[in-house]
Design a protein around this motif. Structure first.
Motif, PDB file in Angstrom:
ATOM      1  N   THR A  82      -9.168  -0.503 -55.285  1.00  0.00           N
ATOM      2  CA  THR A  82     -10.605  -1.258 -55.569  1.00  0.00           C
ATOM      3  C   THR A  82     -11.883  -0.807 -55.908  1.00  0.00           C
ATOM      4  O   THR A  82     -11.967  -1.292 -57.182  1.00  0.00           O
ATOM      5  N   SER A  83     -12.392  -0.012 -55.146  1.00  0.00           N
ATOM      6  CA  SER A  83     -13.516   1.330 -55.562  1.00  0.00           C
ATOM      7  C   SER A  83     -13.122   1.625 -57.356  1.00  0.00           C
ATOM      8  O   SER A  83     -14.072   1.738 -57.488  1.00  0.00           O
ATOM      9  N   LEU A  84     -12.085   2.440 -57.161  1.00  0.00           N
ATOM     10  CA  LEU A  84     -11.781   2.448 -58.490  1.00  0.00           C
ATOM     11  C   LEU A  84     -11.954   1.771 -60.093  1.00  0.00           C
ATOM     12  O   LEU A  84     -12.638   1.885 -60.675  1.00  0.00           O
ATOM     13  N   ASP A  85     -11.212   0.405 -59.415  1.00  0.00           N
ATOM     14  CA  ASP A  85     -11.668  -0.376 -60.305  1.00  0.00           C
ATOM     15  C   ASP A  85     -13.246  -0.729 -60.905  1.00  0.00           C
ATOM     16  O   ASP A  85     -13.553  -1.200 -61.937  1.00  0.00           O
ATOM     17  N   THR A  86     -13.868  -1.427 -59.820  1.00  0.00           N
ATOM     18  CA  THR A  86     -14.974  -0.381 -59.938  1.00  0.00           C
ATOM     19  C   THR A  86     -15.498   0.364 -60.206  1.00  0.00           C
ATOM     20  O   THR A  86     -16.327  -0.073 -61.560  1.00  0.00           O
ATOM     21  N   LEU A  87     -15.765   1.800 -60.916  1.00  0.00           N
ATOM     22  CA  LEU A  87     -15.730   2.347 -61.372  1.00  0.00           C
ATOM     23  C   LEU A  87     -15.570   2.220 -62.464  1.00  0.00           C
ATOM     24  O   LEU A  87     -16.513   2.606 -63.746  1.00  0.00           O
ATOM     25  N   ALA A  88     -14.904   2.215 -62.985  1.00  0.00           N
ATOM     26  CA  ALA A  88     -13.481   1.644 -64.488  1.00  0.00           C
ATOM     27  C   ALA A  88     -14.534   0.879 -65.127  1.00  0.00           C
ATOM     28  O   ALA A  88     -15.025   1.264 -66.060  1.00  0.00           O
ATOM     29  N   GLN A  89     -15.220   0.098 -64.352  1.00  0.00           N
ATOM     30  CA  GLN A  89     -15.669  -1.602 -64.761  1.00  0.00           C
ATOM     31  C   GLN A  89     -16.925  -0.664 -65.304  1.00  0.00           C
ATOM     32  O   GLN A  89     -17.263  -1.574 -67.104  1.00  0.00           O
ATOM     33  N   LEU A  90     -17.926   0.136 -64.250  1.00  0.00           N
ATOM     34  CA  LEU A  90     -19.834   0.789 -65.063  1.00  0.00           C
ATOM     35  C   LEU A  90     -18.833   1.636 -65.959  1.00  0.00           C
ATOM     36  O   LEU A  90     -19.992   1.755 -66.437  1.00  0.00           O
ATOM     37  N   GLY A  91     -17.901   2.476 -66.017  1.00  0.00           N
ATOM     38  CA  GLY A  91     -17.586   3.258 -67.342  1.00  0.00           C
ATOM     39  C   GLY A  91     -17.526   2.510 -68.124  1.00  0.00           C
ATOM     40  O   GLY A  91     -18.271   3.043 -69.480  1.00  0.00           O
ATOM     41  N   GLU A  92     -17.233   1.394 -68.458  1.00  0.00           N
ATOM     42  CA  GLU A  92     -16.756   0.447 -69.492  1.00  0.00           C
ATOM     43  C   GLU A  92     -17.973  -0.499 -69.945  1.00  0.00           C
ATOM     44  O   GLU A  92     -18.595   0.308 -71.251  1.00  0.00           O
ATOM     45  N   LYS A  93     -18.918  -0.347 -69.004  1.00  0.00           N
ATOM     46  CA  LYS A  93     -20.333  -1.092 -68.976  1.00  0.00           C
ATOM     47  C   LYS A  93     -21.467  -0.185 -70.400  1.00  0.00           C
ATOM     48  O   LYS A  93     -21.895  -0.426 -71.360  1.00  0.00           O
ATOM     49  N   ASP A  94     -20.902   1.645 -69.420  1.00  0.00           N
ATOM     50  CA  ASP A  94     -22.494   1.952 -69.730  1.00  0.00           C
ATOM     51  C   ASP A  94     -21.274   2.730 -71.267  1.00  0.00           C
ATOM     52  O   ASP A  94     -21.897   4.105 -72.244  1.00  0.00           O
ATOM     53  N   GLY A  95     -20.427   2.358 -71.810  1.00  0.00           N
ATOM     54  CA  GLY A  95     -19.693   3.393 -72.907  1.00  0.00           C
ATOM     55  C   GLY A  95     -19.103   4.356 -73.200  1.00  0.00           C
ATOM     56  O   GLY A  95     -18.584   5.315 -73.718  1.00  0.00           O
ATOM     57  N   LEU A  96     -18.615   4.221 -71.880  1.00  0.00           N
ATOM     58  CA  LEU A  96     -17.809   6.109 -71.340  1.00  0.00           C
ATOM     59  C   LEU A  96     -16.675   7.040 -71.882  1.00  0.00           C
ATOM     60  O   LEU A  96     -15.889   7.190 -71.964  1.00  0.00           O
ATOM     61  N   PHE A  97     -15.957   5.680 -72.207  1.00  0.00           N
ATOM     62  CA  PHE A  97     -14.809   5.074 -72.765  1.00  0.00           C
ATOM     63  C   PHE A  97     -14.106   4.992 -74.469  1.00  0.00           C
ATOM     64  O   PHE A  97     -14.684   3.986 -74.715  1.00  0.00           O
ATOM     65  N   LYS A  98     -13.483   5.726 -75.059  1.00  0.00           N
ATOM     66  CA  LYS A  98     -12.985   4.908 -76.296  1.00  0.00           C
ATOM     67  C   LYS A  98     -11.921   4.259 -75.824  1.00  0.00           C
ATOM     68  O   LYS A  98     -12.197   3.069 -76.632  1.00  0.00           O
ATOM     69  N   LYS A  99     -11.026   4.427 -74.721  1.00  0.00           N
ATOM     70  CA  LYS A  99     -10.398   3.221 -74.279  1.00  0.00           C
ATOM     71  C   LYS A  99     -10.256   2.769 -73.032  1.00  0.00           C
ATOM     72  O   LYS A  99     -10.549   3.950 -71.745  1.00  0.00           O
ATOM     73  N   ASN A 100     -10.358   1.639 -72.471  1.00  0.00           N
ATOM     74  CA  ASN A 100      -9.951   1.826 -71.158  1.00  0.00           C
ATOM     75  C   ASN A 100      -8.541   2.777 -70.489  1.00  0.00           C
ATOM     76  O   ASN A 100      -8.122   2.493 -71.084  1.00  0.00           O
ATOM     77  N   PRO A 101      -9.396   3.225 -69.206  1.00  0.00           N
ATOM     78  CA  PRO A 101      -8.594   3.988 -68.609  1.00  0.00           C
ATOM     79  C   PRO A 101      -6.986   3.055 -67.856  1.00  0.00           C
ATOM     80  O   PRO A 101      -7.485   2.008 -67.438  1.00  0.00           O
ATOM     81  N   ASP A 102      -5.955   3.998 -68.017  1.00  0.00           N
ATOM     82  CA  ASP A 102      -4.423   3.356 -67.336  1.00  0.00           C
ATOM     83  C   ASP A 102      -4.703   3.899 -66.126  1.00  0.00           C
ATOM     84  O   ASP A 102      -4.636   4.529 -66.067  1.00  0.00           O
ATOM     85  N   LEU A 103      -5.540   2.956 -64.729  1.00  0.00           N
ATOM     86  CA  LEU A 103      -5.638   3.346 -63.023  1.00  0.00           C
ATOM     87  C   LEU A 103      -4.041   3.404 -62.881  1.00  0.00           C
ATOM     88  O   LEU A 103      -4.029   4.440 -62.296  1.00  0.00           O
ATOM     89  N   ASP A 104      -3.172   2.470 -63.475  1.00  0.00           N
ATOM     90  CA  ASP A 104      -1.920   2.513 -62.784  1.00  0.00           C
ATOM     91  C   ASP A 104      -1.023   3.870 -63.299  1.00  0.00           C
ATOM     92  O   ASP A 104      -0.439   4.591 -62.168  1.00  0.00           O
ATOM     93  N   ALA A 105      -0.864   4.554 -64.927  1.00  0.00           N
ATOM     94  CA  ALA A 105      -0.412   5.529 -65.292  1.00  0.00           C
ATOM     95  C   ALA A 105      -1.462   6.699 -64.463  1.00  0.00           C
ATOM     96  O   ALA A 105      -0.861   7.874 -64.568  1.00  0.00           O
ATOM     97  N   LEU A 106      -2.609   6.290 -64.002  1.00  0.00           N
ATOM     98  CA  LEU A 106      -3.580   7.850 -63.559  1.00  0.00           C
ATOM     99  C   LEU A 106      -3.517   7.920 -61.758  1.00  0.00           C
ATOM    100  O   LEU A 106      -3.219   9.057 -61.721  1.00  0.00           O
ATOM    101  N   LEU A 107      -3.173   7.018 -61.315  1.00  0.00           N
ATOM    102  CA  LEU A 107      -3.198   7.136 -59.801  1.00  0.00           C
ATOM    103  C   LEU A 107      -1.544   7.832 -59.692  1.00  0.00           C
ATOM    104  O   LEU A 107      -0.648   6.756 -60.279  1.00  0.00           O
ATOM    105  N   PRO A 108      -1.271   7.884 -57.862  1.00  0.00           N
ATOM    106  CA  PRO A 108       0.413   8.613 -57.917  1.00  0.00           C
ATOM    107  C   PRO A 108       0.755   7.188 -57.415  1.00  0.00           C
ATOM    108  O   PRO A 108       0.286   6.020 -57.381  1.00  0.00           O
TER     109      PRO A 108
END
Length: 329
Positions: free
Chosen positions: A303-329
């Motif tokens: 849940t906290s990582l989903d929040t970080l991803a949303q903030l990264g999108e808001k701050d323009g850090l990503f060219k495209k949204n990260p795939d957390l399902d693929a990144l995480l174990p």
């Protein structure tokens, strides 16, 4: 974790390097991670790990000393860097078999096509406002009293475009300020206390042991940026290249098992954590005694990582949204 434009140019090059390396032999993929060094006829596999010289990675050093990695047939060779984003290229190129990085830098790398995979949890916030292992601090006598006061001020983070400036922005935002008005500068954690004392910066986002050092100098905490961002925030994790996880799943499983045991041990043995820090940092005893230790959960807080991803999108850090399902174990 030097997440500047230079780093991401390097990361792009590393993607090509990794793709080329994927065409090599299996023994090439494990170079540096399959050498034996042991005694009594039982060889140990040496794996190289890129880490940061901060309290966060204490469990690995403890696990090595307690024999948790040896029990899995591994021995760790650890190399320090300023931050996690600087470790990412080293992992993907094969310089390290495993690395430690903050969660945002891992998301940025994954969103740009860098082939990495989280293999184990790293460190988490205590979730206690004013009593966390990371915080925004100011020097004694500063007029800055809360996160909103950081508008227009020079704030140090260990590297740009990582979890620390992201969470500081969120702290400012939640305090009613304009996060875009904060001026971030890049500075190593161990250099922040002196820069703050000399007035070279107005505030700093620090983690232990730099946090305890600033407090000892009379500095104060004006925001718990990790706590302001999410409950029990997953701050950083251990990762490997996707190529390495596919070529050496057995070593990855052993590393995961030993790391999990090390995290559990660190959580229940705070005195041992403080002692092991003397082996890879130069922290005065008085500072060790007053440090706030983080949490070391066995699993990432999704849940906290989903929040970080949303903030990264808001701050323009990503060219495209990260795939957390693929990144995480």
């Amino acid at each position: 974790m030097r997440c500047t434009h230079r780093t991401f140019t390097a990361l792009a090059a590393v993607v090509l390097l990794s793709a080329a390396a994927a065409c090599g032999s299996d023994s090439d993929a494990g170079s540096g991670g399959s050498g034996s060094s042991g005694s009594g006829g039982g060889g140990l596999t040496t794996v190289k790990v890129g880490v940061i010289p901060i309290v966060d990675v204490a469990p690995l050093y403890l696990g090595q000393r307690q024999g948790f990695f040896k029990k899995q047939g591994l021995t760790l060779s650890m190399t320090t860097a300023q931050g996690g984003a600087a470790i990412v290229p080293g992992v993907v190129s094969g310089q390290f078999q495993f690395g430690f990085s903050n969660s945002t830098s891992l998301m940025i790398a994954q969103s740009t096509g860098v082939p990495i995979k989280v293999v184990a949890n790293g460190v988490g916030s205590t979730g206690k406002d004013g009593d966390d292992f990371g915080a925004v601090v100011v020097k004694k006598g500063s007029a800055l009293k809360s996160a909103k006061d950081l508008e227009g001020k020079k704030v140090a983070v260990n590297t740009l475009k990582n979890i620390n400036d992201t969470t500081v922005r969120e702290a400012v935002r939640k305090d009613g300020g304009d996060p875009s008005a904060v001026h971030f500068v890049e500075l190593a954690f161990d250099q922040m206390p002196a820069a703050l004392a000399k007035g070279q910066i107005d505030a700093a986002q620090v983690v232990e042991p730099a946090l305890a050092t600033v407090k000892a100098q009379g500095g104060t905490v004006i925001a718990s940026n990790y706590v302001d961002t999410a409950a029990k925030l997953t701050v950083a994790m251990y990762f490997a290249s996707t190529q390495y996880t596919q070529a050496h799943p057995d070593i990855v499983k052993k590393f995961q098992a030993a790391t999990a045991e090390s995290l559990t041990y660190a959580n229940s043995h705070p005195d041992d954590v403080r002692q092991i820090l003397t082996t890879y940092t130069k922290i005065p005893q008085a500072t060790l005694d007053t440090m706030v230790l983080p949490d070391w959960p066995a699993e990432p807080n999704r849940t906290s990582l989903d929040t970080l991803a949303q903030l990264g999108e808001k701050d323009g850090l990503f060219k495209k949204n990260p795939d957390l399902d693929a990144l995480l174990p």
